[in-house]
Every structure is written in structure tokens, then in C-alpha cells.
Design an enzyme around this catalytic site. Structure first.
Site, PDB file in Angstrom:
ATOM      1  N   THR A   1     -31.861 -20.464  16.216  1.00 16.70           N
ATOM      2  CA  THR A   1     -30.611 -20.288  17.471  1.00 16.70           C
ATOM      3  C   THR A   1     -29.455 -19.717  16.681  1.00 16.70           C
ATOM      4  O   THR A   1     -28.850 -18.668  16.971  1.00 16.70           O
ATOM      5  CB  THR A   1     -30.414 -21.326  17.924  1.00 16.70           C
ATOM      6  OG1 THR A   1     -31.804 -22.048  18.549  1.00 16.70           O
ATOM      7  CG2 THR A   1     -29.755 -21.061  19.552  1.00 16.70           C
TER       8      THR A   1
ATOM      9  N   ARG B   1     -23.639 -25.721  19.537  1.00 19.29           N
ATOM     10  CA  ARG B   1     -24.729 -26.348  19.785  1.00 19.29           C
ATOM     11  C   ARG B   1     -24.107 -28.026  19.157  1.00 19.29           C
ATOM     12  O   ARG B   1     -23.337 -28.141  18.595  1.00 19.29           O
ATOM     13  CB  ARG B   1     -25.907 -26.296  18.620  1.00 19.29           C
ATOM     14  CG  ARG B   1     -26.862 -27.428  18.424  1.00 19.29           C
ATOM     15  CD  ARG B   1     -28.192 -27.008  17.762  1.00 19.29           C
ATOM     16  NE  ARG B   1     -28.899 -25.867  18.520  1.00 19.29           N
ATOM     17  CZ  ARG B   1     -30.083 -25.813  18.108  1.00 19.29           C
ATOM     18  NH1 ARG B   1     -30.731 -26.229  16.840  1.00 19.29           N
ATOM     19  NH2 ARG B   1     -30.958 -24.905  18.811  1.00 19.29           N
TER      20      ARG B   1
ATOM     21  N   HIS C   1     -31.164 -26.158  26.629  1.00 19.50           N
ATOM     22  CA  HIS C   1     -31.231 -25.245  25.653  1.00 19.50           C
ATOM     23  C   HIS C   1     -31.553 -24.062  26.453  1.00 19.50           C
ATOM     24  O   HIS C   1     -32.562 -23.345  26.391  1.00 19.50           O
ATOM     25  CB  HIS C   1     -32.247 -25.360  24.548  1.00 19.50           C
ATOM     26  CG  HIS C   1     -32.155 -24.595  23.318  1.00 19.50           C
ATOM     27  ND1 HIS C   1     -31.196 -23.253  23.288  1.00 19.50           N
ATOM     28  CD2 HIS C   1     -32.666 -24.726  22.229  1.00 19.50           C
ATOM     29  CE1 HIS C   1     -31.467 -22.837  21.895  1.00 19.50           C
ATOM     30  NE2 HIS C   1     -32.226 -23.663  21.364  1.00 19.50           N
TER      31      HIS C   1
ATOM     32  N   LYS D   1     -11.525 -34.545   9.817  1.00 18.72           N
ATOM     33  CA  LYS D   1      -9.977 -35.169   9.889  1.00 18.72           C
ATOM     34  C   LYS D   1      -9.648 -36.057  11.134  1.00 18.72           C
ATOM     35  O   LYS D   1      -8.554 -36.390  11.326  1.00 18.72           O
ATOM     36  CB  LYS D   1      -9.014 -34.220   9.499  1.00 18.72           C
ATOM     37  CG  LYS D   1      -8.825 -33.482   8.353  1.00 18.72           C
ATOM     38  CD  LYS D   1      -8.055 -32.617   7.917  1.00 18.72           C
ATOM     39  CE  LYS D   1      -8.740 -31.168   7.279  1.00 18.72           C
ATOM     40  NZ  LYS D   1      -7.761 -30.012   7.562  1.00 18.72           N
TER      41      LYS D   1
HETATM   42  N1   CP Z   1     -35.899 -23.294  19.025  1.00 26.61           N
HETATM   43  C1   CP Z   1     -34.666 -23.662  18.105  1.00 26.61           C
HETATM   44  O1   CP Z   1     -33.560 -24.091  18.905  1.00 26.61           O
HETATM   45  O2   CP Z   1     -34.702 -23.756  16.843  1.00 26.61           O
HETATM   46  P1   CP Z   1     -33.674 -24.015  15.675  1.00 26.61           P
HETATM   47  O3   CP Z   1     -33.306 -25.299  16.175  1.00 26.61           O
HETATM   48  O4   CP Z   1     -34.077 -23.765  14.493  1.00 26.61           O
HETATM   49  O5   CP Z   1     -32.568 -23.261  16.344  1.00 26.61           O
END
Ligand code: CP
Length: 320
Positions: free
Chosen positions: A68, A118, A146, A97
């Protein structure tokens, strides 16, 4: 309240698949297919496609990532833009901090045109989207969603079968904690006539609330308990790993992690001639390496690459 995306992506956040309707997804896939065609024909091999020249994306990944992070970064750069990147803000940013997520977001928006974030806590991205004045993309929020992974998974299915309706699919692994399955089920529920078989250990089934919610959204969900119950001729198998980082008791994880393994034997016995073998990755033992060479296996190739093309299309539609 998240703004719906009804064919108009401009300036919008992408936090949940629930924001989309069928037309907006098809619009995104037309754009994706067009970009993919241009790039795979080599039209931009030695020169950038400069539609986002002068734009900057901020990538803030509070959890590790291979695909991602890299595909978002590559997507933005391939469109002529640049990125400001924090791969581990809990170590590299002033979060160390004690800076709050809200303050960090307000700082990043002084420098960037869009944020891709993320975070380990479900619901964080919805909160960030409330305070941010620039578009925010959810790159995974804990066990929540996601959405761009589901969009790339659905594009991969759409590319193969030319439709997102009347599909029969299998999802295997960790239904409880897997954010990619949560988004993918939401995405498939936008289109009529889809049935998904869910194979997981009993303790890793969807929560009853989620099962009920998704079923009401329109997708038919069927829980199964064994490899023997996998129906024949699925359009796709979507294998997932058991999410180690969500377990407080690692002994429980160890017991469950390889409950269901995708083997060459299983593929030969149960998969259809056209069944797509998919996985959001990373895999940690739940797919036999011997499956990789099967022409139906797309997890290391088409599926992963489509992630970059779908994100290119999304950036283009949101920022242009
Ligand atoms: N598919 C996926 O979210 O992979 P990563 O965690 O490597 O980003």
C-alpha cells in the site's frame, strides 16, 4: 458524516467502501483501465505522465506496509507528483513527543495536497477526515477497512469477468480482523446478485453485528467450516492471513494461523478453470509456494500491480 462519491470524486475523502455507488466504481475502473493501457503500452516509459505536476501527497503509515505504501508512492510519482513520506511516524514524527493525530494532520495539510494514512486504530481515518481540509485516503485503519485494497481487488475481478454482479466467491482466513475482507464484502454488496462463502476458524468469523449488517447491505454470505464445503466454480478465491498483530495471546494465534492452507492439491480439486486465486498479501504460510505458478494465481502479479493503477486513477479523479 463521510461524503458520498457519486461519480464525482473531486476533493473527496476515501475512508469506506460505503461512500461509493456502482456508477462511481465503474467510472473509477474506466479511468484505471485507460491508465493501465497507456502505461503497459509503454507510452510513458521514459517520460512522466505529468498530470499531477507540482502536487504533493503526504504518506503517513503508522503500521508497516509493503504494497500500500509503495504503490501509493509510485502511483503519485508516475503521475508527475511528489511525496512527503513517514513510514513509521511513531518513531520519525513529533508523535514521539506527544503530538496528537489531529495536530499532525493539520501540519501535514500545510505542505501537501492529499494525505494517505494507515493507522492501527479502527475509526481513526473517519476522525482525521473530519479535521482535514484536504482529501484523506484510508490506507487501512486497524481491523476496520482498507477501501483502496478492495477497489483494486474488485478491479482485478472486473478485468477478468467484465462484471461485478452475479459473482460467487470464497473468502478464507481471518474474517474477524481482516480489514481487506470487510471492505471487499462492502464493495461486493454495492452490486446485485453476489454470494460470498466465508471460511474461517469459528473464533475468527465475522462479528455477528458485521454479519448482519453486510447481509442487510445485499450480499449473500454463507459461512462454511471446512475445505470440503468450498463450492465448485467460484469466480474468485480470496485467501487472507490470520492477523497476528491483532492477537493479545500469541499462543492462540499460533494455534489458528494455519487453519486453512491454499495448496496445489486443493486448487486442482476445487478451483474452476477460471477461478482467480487472490490474496491481499503478505502471506505467511497460508498459500503453498507451488500455487504461485498457476496461471489463475494473481496475488503476486496482476492483483498487486493493479493496486498502483487503481490508486493512480483515484488520485487523478480526486485531484483534477
Ligand atoms: N495489501 C496490503 O495492505 O499490503 P501491505 O500491508 O504490505 O500494504
Amino acid at each position: 458524516m463521510l461524503r458520498p462519491i457519486k461519480n464525482n470524486f473531486k476533493g473527496k475523502d476515501v475512508v469506506s467502501l460505503d461512500q461509493f455507488d456502482s456508477q462511481s466504481i465503474i467510472r473509477l475502473y474506466k479511468e484505471t483501465a485507460s491508465i493501465k493501457k497507456m502505461f503497459e503500452k509503454g507510452r510513458f516509459k521514459n517520460r512522466p505522465y505529468k498530470i499531477l505536476d507540482g502536487r504533493i501527497a503526504g504518506l503517513m503509515f503508522y503500521e508497516p506496509s509493503t504494497r500500500t505504501f509503495s504503490s501509493n508512492s509510485a502511483a503519485f510519482k508516475r503521475l508527475g507528483g511528489q511525496t512527503v513520506e513517514h513510514q513509521n511516524p511513531l518513531v520519525t514524527s513529533s508523535a514521539v513527543k506527544g503530538e496528537t493525530m489531529e495536530d499532525t494532520t493539520m501540519m501535514m495539510e500545510q505542505y501537501c495536497d492529499i494525505l494517505v494514512i494507515r493507522h492501527p486504530v479502527k475509526g481513526t481515518l473517519a476522525k482525521v477526515a473530519q479535521v482535514a481540509s484536504i482529501p484523506v485516503i484510508n490506507a487501512g485503519d486497524g481491523i476496520g477497512e482498507h477501501p483502496t485494497q478492495a477497489l483494486l481487488d474488485m478491479f482485478t475481478i472486473y478485468e477478468k469477468f467484465g462484471k461485478l454482479t452475479g459473482l460467487k466467491g470464497l473468502m478464507a482466513g481471518d474474517m474477524l480482523n481482516g480489514r481487506t475482507v470487510h471492505s471487499l464484502i462492502r464493495g461486493l454488496s454495492i452490486f446485485p446478485g453476489n454470494t460470498v462463502y466465508l471460511l474461517s476458524p469459528k473464533s475468527l468469523r465475522l462479528s455477528r453485528d458485521e454479519f448482519k449488517l453486510y447481509s442487510q447491505m445485499g450480499v449473500k454470505l454463507v459461512e462454511i467450516n471446512s475445505l470440503k464445503q468450498i463450492p465448485v466454480d467460484c469466480h474468485f478465491w480470496y485467501w487472507t492471513r490470520v492477523q497476528k498483530e491483532r492477537f493479545s495471546d500469541k499462543k492462540v494465534y499460533e494455534k489458528l494461523k494455519l487453519s486453512f492452507i491454499l495448496t496445489k492439491k486443493l486448487v486442482s480439486e476445487k478451483a474452476g478453470k477460471k477461478t482467480l486465486l487472490m490474496h491481499p498479501l503478505p502471506r505467511v504460510g497460508e498459500i503453498e509456494i507451488a500455487v504461485d505458478g498457476d496461471p489463475r494465481a494473481v496475488y503476486l502479479t496482476t492483483e498487486a500491480k493493479n493496486g498502483m493503477y487503481v490508486r493512480m486513477a483515484l488520485f487523478k479523479l480526486i485531484l483534477r
